[in-house]
Design an enzyme around this catalytic site. Structure first.
Site, PDB file in Angstrom:
ATOM      1  N   ASP A 106      74.624 -10.746 -28.085  1.00 10.24           N
ATOM      2  CA  ASP A 106      73.313 -10.377 -28.968  1.00 10.24           C
ATOM      3  C   ASP A 106      72.339  -9.516 -28.082  1.00 10.24           C
ATOM      4  O   ASP A 106      72.133  -9.987 -26.694  1.00 10.24           O
ATOM      5  CB  ASP A 106      72.768 -11.461 -29.607  1.00 10.24           C
ATOM      6  CG  ASP A 106      73.415 -12.121 -30.713  1.00 10.24           C
ATOM      7  OD1 ASP A 106      74.593 -11.330 -31.277  1.00 10.24           O
ATOM      8  OD2 ASP A 106      73.543 -13.318 -30.936  1.00 10.24           O
TER       9      ASP A 106
HETATM   10  N1  URA Z   1      76.727 -16.514 -30.154  1.00 17.12           N
HETATM   11  C1  URA Z   1      75.671 -15.774 -30.557  1.00 17.12           C
HETATM   12  O1  URA Z   1      74.921 -16.587 -31.679  1.00 17.12           O
HETATM   13  N2  URA Z   1      75.109 -14.766 -29.777  1.00 17.12           N
HETATM   14  C2  URA Z   1      75.723 -14.400 -28.772  1.00 17.12           C
HETATM   15  O2  URA Z   1      75.159 -13.615 -27.962  1.00 17.12           O
HETATM   16  C3  URA Z   1      77.037 -15.088 -28.585  1.00 17.12           C
HETATM   17  C4  URA Z   1      77.325 -16.018 -29.362  1.00 17.12           C
END
Ligand code: URA
Length: 234
Positions: free
Chosen positions: A104
Protein backbone atom coordinates in the site's frame (compact mmCIF):
# COMPACT_ATOMS: atom_id res chain seq x y z
CA UNK A 1 23.23 -17.83 -29.00
CA UNK A 2 22.54 -14.25 -30.00
CA UNK A 3 23.84 -11.51 -32.23
CA UNK A 4 26.70 -9.46 -30.84
CA UNK A 5 24.75 -6.19 -31.16
CA UNK A 6 21.79 -7.71 -29.29
CA UNK A 7 24.14 -8.81 -26.50
CA UNK A 8 24.90 -5.14 -25.83
CA UNK A 9 21.49 -3.62 -26.62
CA UNK A 10 19.48 -6.10 -24.54
CA UNK A 11 21.60 -5.33 -21.51
CA UNK A 12 21.23 -1.56 -22.19
CA UNK A 13 25.00 -1.20 -22.41
CA UNK A 14 25.12 0.12 -25.99
CA UNK A 15 22.51 0.80 -28.65
CA UNK A 16 22.86 -1.12 -31.92
CA UNK A 17 24.28 2.00 -33.55
CA UNK A 18 26.83 2.40 -30.78
CA UNK A 19 27.86 -1.23 -31.22
CA UNK A 20 28.51 -0.53 -34.91
CA UNK A 21 30.68 2.49 -33.97
CA UNK A 22 32.63 0.52 -31.39
CA UNK A 23 33.22 -2.29 -33.88
CA UNK A 24 34.54 0.19 -36.43
CA UNK A 25 37.00 1.44 -33.83
CA UNK A 26 38.03 -2.12 -32.92
CA UNK A 27 36.88 -1.73 -29.30
CA UNK A 28 34.95 -5.02 -29.01
CA UNK A 29 36.51 -8.49 -28.86
CA UNK A 30 35.02 -12.00 -28.85
CA UNK A 31 37.27 -14.63 -27.27
CA UNK A 32 40.28 -12.38 -27.74
CA UNK A 33 39.63 -11.61 -31.40
CA UNK A 34 38.60 -8.11 -32.49
CA UNK A 35 34.99 -8.26 -33.72
CA UNK A 36 34.43 -7.13 -37.29
CA UNK A 37 30.66 -7.49 -37.61
CA UNK A 38 27.71 -6.60 -35.39
CA UNK A 39 25.60 -9.52 -36.55
CA UNK A 40 28.09 -12.23 -35.63
CA UNK A 41 26.47 -14.91 -33.45
CA UNK A 42 27.92 -15.38 -29.99
CA UNK A 43 27.17 -17.67 -27.08
CA UNK A 44 26.27 -15.19 -24.37
CA UNK A 45 26.93 -17.73 -21.62
CA UNK A 46 30.28 -19.04 -22.83
CA UNK A 47 32.06 -16.55 -25.08
CA UNK A 48 34.25 -13.90 -23.49
CA UNK A 49 33.19 -10.49 -24.76
CA UNK A 50 35.15 -7.34 -24.02
CA UNK A 51 34.28 -3.70 -24.54
CA UNK A 52 37.09 -1.14 -24.25
CA UNK A 53 39.31 -3.91 -22.81
CA UNK A 54 36.86 -4.79 -20.04
CA UNK A 55 35.05 -8.13 -19.86
CA UNK A 56 31.25 -7.79 -20.07
CA UNK A 57 29.40 -10.51 -18.12
CA UNK A 58 26.04 -11.44 -19.61
CA UNK A 59 23.10 -10.59 -17.38
CA UNK A 60 19.63 -10.79 -18.80
CA UNK A 61 17.57 -9.80 -15.79
CA UNK A 62 17.87 -7.24 -13.04
CA UNK A 63 16.74 -7.96 -9.48
CA UNK A 64 16.62 -5.12 -6.99
CA UNK A 65 15.54 -4.87 -3.39
CA UNK A 66 14.06 -1.48 -2.52
CA UNK A 67 13.15 -0.11 0.89
CA UNK A 68 9.94 1.67 -0.05
CA UNK A 69 9.13 4.83 1.89
CA UNK A 70 5.56 6.02 2.59
CA UNK A 71 3.84 7.99 -0.16
CA UNK A 72 5.03 5.88 -3.11
CA UNK A 73 2.72 3.57 -5.03
CA UNK A 74 3.79 0.08 -6.13
CA UNK A 75 3.20 0.50 -9.84
CA UNK A 76 5.18 1.49 -12.88
CA UNK A 77 3.36 4.73 -13.61
CA UNK A 78 0.66 6.75 -11.96
CA UNK A 79 -1.06 9.96 -13.00
CA UNK A 80 -0.89 11.52 -9.51
CA UNK A 81 1.46 9.71 -7.19
CA UNK A 82 5.17 9.03 -7.13
CA UNK A 83 5.91 5.39 -7.94
CA UNK A 84 8.60 3.06 -6.60
CA UNK A 85 10.40 3.44 -9.96
CA UNK A 86 10.91 7.15 -9.23
CA UNK A 87 13.44 6.05 -6.58
CA UNK A 88 15.75 4.50 -9.19
CA UNK A 89 18.42 6.27 -11.25
CA UNK A 90 17.82 6.63 -15.02
CA UNK A 91 20.30 3.87 -15.93
CA UNK A 92 18.17 1.34 -14.02
CA UNK A 93 14.83 2.71 -15.21
CA UNK A 94 15.84 1.69 -18.73
CA UNK A 95 15.28 -1.96 -17.80
CA UNK A 96 11.46 -1.95 -17.72
CA UNK A 97 11.43 -3.02 -14.10
CA UNK A 98 8.22 -3.55 -12.17
CA UNK A 99 7.46 -4.34 -8.53
CA UNK A 100 6.89 -7.99 -7.69
CA UNK A 101 3.68 -7.56 -5.68
CA UNK A 102 2.19 -4.45 -4.17
CA UNK A 103 2.58 -2.64 -0.90
CA UNK A 104 0.00 0.00 0.00
CA UNK A 105 1.00 3.63 -0.48
CA UNK A 106 1.44 4.06 3.30
CA UNK A 107 3.25 0.71 3.82
CA UNK A 108 7.05 0.79 3.93
CA UNK A 109 9.74 -1.81 3.46
CA UNK A 110 10.92 -4.53 1.16
CA UNK A 111 9.86 -4.47 -2.49
CA UNK A 112 11.57 -6.57 -5.15
CA UNK A 113 11.85 -4.90 -8.54
CA UNK A 114 12.67 -6.99 -11.57
CA UNK A 115 12.14 -7.41 -15.31
CA UNK A 116 11.95 -11.20 -14.92
CA UNK A 117 8.23 -11.67 -15.48
CA UNK A 118 8.25 -15.44 -15.12
CA UNK A 119 9.94 -15.46 -11.71
CA UNK A 120 7.79 -12.57 -10.48
CA UNK A 121 4.68 -14.47 -11.52
CA UNK A 122 5.93 -17.64 -9.79
CA UNK A 123 6.66 -15.81 -6.56
CA UNK A 124 3.20 -14.20 -6.55
CA UNK A 125 1.25 -17.29 -7.49
CA UNK A 126 -1.14 -18.22 -4.66
CA UNK A 127 -0.11 -21.86 -5.17
CA UNK A 128 3.51 -21.23 -4.13
CA UNK A 129 2.76 -19.92 -0.63
CA UNK A 130 5.83 -17.66 -0.58
CA UNK A 131 6.14 -16.21 2.94
CA UNK A 132 5.99 -12.45 3.41
CA UNK A 133 6.75 -11.08 6.85
CA UNK A 134 5.64 -7.67 8.13
CA UNK A 135 6.25 -5.65 11.26
CA UNK A 136 3.02 -3.98 12.38
CA UNK A 137 1.74 -1.54 14.94
CA UNK A 138 -1.93 -1.42 15.91
CA UNK A 139 -3.92 1.54 17.27
CA UNK A 140 -5.18 -0.45 20.27
CA UNK A 141 -3.58 -3.34 22.10
CA UNK A 142 -4.40 -6.65 20.47
CA UNK A 143 -5.41 -9.70 22.51
CA UNK A 144 -4.39 -13.32 22.41
CA UNK A 145 -7.90 -14.06 21.05
CA UNK A 146 -7.16 -11.67 18.18
CA UNK A 147 -3.94 -13.57 17.46
CA UNK A 148 -5.72 -16.92 17.47
CA UNK A 149 -8.56 -15.72 15.25
CA UNK A 150 -6.27 -14.04 12.72
CA UNK A 151 -3.85 -16.97 12.66
CA UNK A 152 -6.69 -19.41 11.98
CA UNK A 153 -8.06 -17.32 9.09
CA UNK A 154 -10.90 -14.79 8.99
CA UNK A 155 -13.73 -14.46 6.49
CA UNK A 156 -13.53 -10.87 5.31
CA UNK A 157 -16.42 -8.66 4.20
CA UNK A 158 -15.93 -9.67 0.56
CA UNK A 159 -16.40 -13.34 1.50
CA UNK A 160 -12.72 -14.31 1.17
CA UNK A 161 -11.40 -16.51 3.96
CA UNK A 162 -7.76 -15.73 4.63
CA UNK A 163 -5.20 -18.53 4.77
CA UNK A 164 -3.68 -19.40 8.14
CA UNK A 165 -0.83 -17.10 9.09
CA UNK A 166 1.59 -16.56 11.95
CA UNK A 167 1.78 -13.73 14.44
CA UNK A 168 4.69 -13.09 16.82
CA UNK A 169 3.92 -10.60 19.54
CA UNK A 170 6.56 -7.98 20.32
CA UNK A 171 4.46 -6.08 22.87
CA UNK A 172 0.90 -4.77 23.35
CA UNK A 173 0.59 -3.01 20.00
CA UNK A 174 3.57 -4.30 17.99
CA UNK A 175 4.29 -7.59 16.34
CA UNK A 176 5.26 -9.54 13.24
CA UNK A 177 2.80 -11.22 10.94
CA UNK A 178 3.79 -13.72 8.24
CA UNK A 179 1.39 -14.29 5.35
CA UNK A 180 1.54 -16.82 2.52
CA UNK A 181 -0.84 -14.84 0.31
CA UNK A 182 -1.31 -11.21 -0.58
CA UNK A 183 -4.91 -10.05 -0.81
CA UNK A 184 -5.70 -6.37 -1.17
CA UNK A 185 -5.13 -4.60 2.21
CA UNK A 186 -5.01 -8.04 3.83
CA UNK A 187 -3.31 -7.15 7.09
CA UNK A 188 -5.34 -3.98 7.55
CA UNK A 189 -8.53 -5.91 6.90
CA UNK A 190 -7.55 -8.74 9.27
CA UNK A 191 -7.07 -6.35 12.16
CA UNK A 192 -10.06 -4.28 11.00
CA UNK A 193 -12.21 -7.40 11.30
CA UNK A 194 -11.14 -7.55 14.96
CA UNK A 195 -12.18 -3.92 15.56
CA UNK A 196 -8.58 -2.69 15.56
CA UNK A 197 -6.55 -0.61 13.12
CA UNK A 198 -3.06 -0.89 11.62
CA UNK A 199 -1.19 2.38 12.09
CA UNK A 200 2.23 1.23 10.81
CA UNK A 201 3.17 -1.56 8.45
CA UNK A 202 6.61 -2.52 7.17
CA UNK A 203 7.48 -5.56 5.06
CA UNK A 204 10.68 -7.03 6.49
CA UNK A 205 11.14 -10.17 4.41
CA UNK A 206 10.06 -11.95 1.26
CA UNK A 207 10.80 -15.66 1.25
CA UNK A 208 14.30 -15.85 2.84
CA UNK A 209 15.24 -12.41 1.44
CA UNK A 210 15.43 -9.86 4.26
CA UNK A 211 15.31 -6.05 4.29
CA UNK A 212 18.09 -5.72 6.86
CA UNK A 213 19.43 -2.24 7.53
CA UNK A 214 19.00 -0.80 4.02
CA UNK A 215 17.90 2.83 4.58
CA UNK A 216 14.43 3.94 3.46
CA UNK A 217 14.31 5.10 -0.13
CA UNK A 218 17.47 3.15 -1.01
CA UNK A 219 17.83 0.08 -3.20
CA UNK A 220 20.46 -2.60 -3.75
CA UNK A 221 20.93 -5.49 -6.17
CA UNK A 222 19.98 -8.91 -4.84
CA UNK A 223 23.03 -11.00 -3.98
CA UNK A 224 23.60 -14.09 -6.18
CA UNK A 225 22.23 -16.26 -3.34
CA UNK A 226 19.09 -14.11 -3.03
CA UNK A 227 18.65 -14.10 -6.80
CA UNK A 228 18.78 -17.86 -6.66
CA UNK A 229 16.07 -17.96 -3.99
CA UNK A 230 13.88 -15.63 -6.07
CA UNK A 231 14.22 -17.49 -9.35
CA UNK A 232 13.81 -20.94 -7.79
CA UNK A 233 10.56 -20.22 -5.90
CA UNK A 234 8.65 -22.28 -8.40
N1 URA B 1 -1.40 -5.92 3.91
C1 URA B 1 -1.84 -4.65 3.90
O1 URA B 1 -2.89 -4.34 4.47
N2 URA B 1 -1.11 -3.74 3.27
C2 URA B 1 0.05 -4.01 2.62
O2 URA B 1 0.68 -3.11 2.07
C3 URA B 1 0.49 -5.34 2.63
C4 URA B 1 -0.25 -6.29 3.28
Amino acid sequence: MMRLDKFFSEQKILSRKEVADKIKKGCITVNGIVAKKADVKIDENKDVITLDDKVVQYKKYVYLLLNKPQGYVSSTDDPRDKTVLDLLPPELRKFDLFPCGRLDKDTVGLVILTNDGVSAHNNLSPKRHVKKKYFFTTADEYTNEDIEAIQAGITLADGWTTKPCEIERVDGKNGYITLVEGKYHEIKRLFGARGNKIVFLQRVSFSSIVLGDLPEGQYRHLTPQEENVFVSNK
